[in-house]
Structure formats: structure tokens, C-alpha cells
Scaffold this motif. Sequence first.
Motif, PDB file in Angstrom:
ATOM      1  N   ALA A  24       0.831  -1.212   0.000  1.00  0.00           N
ATOM      2  CA  ALA A  24       0.000   0.000   0.000  1.00  0.00           C
ATOM      3  C   ALA A  24       0.863   1.259   0.000  1.00  0.00           C
ATOM      4  CB  ALA A  24      -0.936  -0.006   1.209  1.00  0.00           C
ATOM      5  N   GLY A  25       1.923   1.264   0.792  1.00  0.00           N
ATOM      6  CA  GLY A  25       2.815   2.423   0.823  1.00  0.00           C
ATOM      7  C   GLY A  25       3.514   2.636  -0.505  1.00  0.00           C
ATOM      8  N   ALA A  28       1.013   3.922  -3.158  1.00  0.00           N
ATOM      9  CA  ALA A  28       0.724   5.349  -3.008  1.00  0.00           C
ATOM     10  C   ALA A  28       1.869   6.195  -3.558  1.00  0.00           C
ATOM     11  CB  ALA A  28       0.464   5.682  -1.544  1.00  0.00           C
ATOM     12  N   LEU A  29       3.098   5.745  -3.351  1.00  0.00           N
ATOM     13  CA  LEU A  29       4.247   6.501  -3.855  1.00  0.00           C
ATOM     14  C   LEU A  29       4.326   6.426  -5.373  1.00  0.00           C
ATOM     15  CD1 LEU A  29       6.565   8.287  -2.956  1.00  0.00           C
ATOM     16  CD2 LEU A  29       7.959   6.229  -2.676  1.00  0.00           C
ATOM     17  N   SER A  31       1.759   6.110  -7.352  1.00  0.00           N
ATOM     18  CA  SER A  31       0.693   7.012  -7.814  1.00  0.00           C
ATOM     19  C   SER A  31       1.141   8.470  -7.754  1.00  0.00           C
ATOM     20  CB  SER A  31      -0.568   6.829  -6.975  1.00  0.00           C
ATOM     21  OG  SER A  31      -1.101   5.546  -7.177  1.00  0.00           O
ATOM     22  N   ARG A  32       1.838   8.817  -6.688  1.00  0.00           N
ATOM     23  CA  ARG A  32       2.326  10.191  -6.522  1.00  0.00           C
ATOM     24  C   ARG A  32       3.278  10.561  -7.657  1.00  0.00           C
ATOM     25  NH1 ARG A  32       3.715  13.676  -1.953  1.00  0.00           N
ATOM     26  NH2 ARG A  32       5.457  14.978  -2.580  1.00  0.00           N
ATOM     27  N   PRO A  45      -0.929  11.423   0.668  1.00  0.00           N
ATOM     28  CA  PRO A  45      -1.645  10.148   0.644  1.00  0.00           C
ATOM     29  C   PRO A  45      -2.533   9.983   1.875  1.00  0.00           C
ATOM     30  CG  PRO A  45       0.598   9.807   1.365  1.00  0.00           C
ATOM     31  CD  PRO A  45       0.488  11.254   0.972  1.00  0.00           C
ATOM     32  N   GLN A  46      -3.630   9.295   1.703  1.00  0.00           N
ATOM     33  CA  GLN A  46      -4.535   8.974   2.801  1.00  0.00           C
ATOM     34  C   GLN A  46      -4.317   7.506   3.145  1.00  0.00           C
ATOM     35  OE1 GLN A  46      -6.477  11.407   4.254  1.00  0.00           O
ATOM     36  NE2 GLN A  46      -5.331  12.717   2.851  1.00  0.00           N
ATOM     37  N   LEU A  47      -3.371   7.268   4.041  1.00  0.00           N
ATOM     38  CA  LEU A  47      -2.989   5.899   4.389  1.00  0.00           C
ATOM     39  C   LEU A  47      -3.035   5.705   5.900  1.00  0.00           C
ATOM     40  CD1 LEU A  47       0.230   5.596   2.182  1.00  0.00           C
ATOM     41  CD2 LEU A  47      -1.918   4.392   1.792  1.00  0.00           C
ATOM     42  N   LEU A  52       1.732   4.428   5.765  1.00  0.00           N
ATOM     43  CA  LEU A  52       2.242   5.790   5.672  1.00  0.00           C
ATOM     44  C   LEU A  52       3.715   5.858   6.074  1.00  0.00           C
ATOM     45  CD1 LEU A  52       1.660   8.749   5.044  1.00  0.00           C
ATOM     46  CD2 LEU A  52       0.929   9.035   7.419  1.00  0.00           C
ATOM     47  N   PHE A  55       5.576   4.614   3.102  1.00  0.00           N
ATOM     48  CA  PHE A  55       5.526   5.670   2.090  1.00  0.00           C
ATOM     49  C   PHE A  55       6.574   6.739   2.389  1.00  0.00           C
ATOM     50  CE2 PHE A  55       4.128   9.890   0.870  1.00  0.00           C
ATOM     51  CZ  PHE A  55       3.765   9.752  -0.455  1.00  0.00           C
ATOM     52  N   ARG A  59       9.864   7.364   0.323  1.00  0.00           N
ATOM     53  CA  ARG A  59       9.869   8.677  -0.350  1.00  0.00           C
ATOM     54  C   ARG A  59      11.146   9.442  -0.013  1.00  0.00           C
ATOM     55  NH1 ARG A  59       6.201  12.596   2.288  1.00  0.00           N
ATOM     56  NH2 ARG A  59       7.999  12.483   3.660  1.00  0.00           N
TER      57      ARG A  59
END
Length: 119
Positions: A24-25, A28-29, A31-32, A45-47, A52, A55, A59
Motif C-alpha cells: 500500500a505504501g 501510493a508513492l 501514484s504520486r 496520501p490517505q494511508l 504511511l 511511504f 519517499r
Amino acid sequence: MNIELAVMDVYLQHPQLLDAQVDAGLGALISRYKAELLGREVSPPQLPQRPLLVFESVRDTTELMLGRPDQVMDTITLEETVTCLQRIRKSVNFWTKRSGKQGYLKFVRSQLHPAATDS
């Protein structure tokens, strides 16, 4: 390997971390960075907490790899970063299917910290 070290940092601090939370992390990265490639606005992100943490840790590493902010080191492109993250995400899915909820994490830990043993 730098990206996987960032994941391991989170895992070593939170041994209950699951491969799905890593996935999931990373997702999200990815996607970013894809949004950035397309010139779209990037929102936080809404994690949940553990994804998170992954992420943010990854990141921080990828931003350095991208030469941000103004790092004096060889850098990779945003496209290369997305490709690396996608490859690691495939590895997460492979090892989860093969060895269970923490299959990826335990595999990477065994590769990066061979002397470590699981309790």
C-alpha cells in the motif's frame, strides 16, 4: 537496494508490519510519482499509520535518488524511480504469495541482514 533498506528500517521498528502494508505504501508513492509525471497536482496520501511510514521512508530515499533537494550525487529519473518501485512491488506480491503475510519482509531481511534471526 536503497529502497529496500528504507522498507527494512520501518520493519525493524515495527516488526508487525505486513507485506500488504508495504504494498500500500509503495502503491501510493507510485501514484504520486505518476501524477507528477503527468503534471497533475500531488496530494498527500490517505494511508493508515504503517503504510504511511513505509511511504514516507521510501519517499525520503527516492527523493535523494532523484537529486532532491539539490543533492550532489548521481541521480535517476522519475521514470526510473517508478520502474524501480514497480519492480519492488512485484517482488512484494511474489514473496507474499510464496511465503505468507510477511514473506517479502522476511526474505529481504534475510538478504540484507543474514545474521538476523526471527523470534
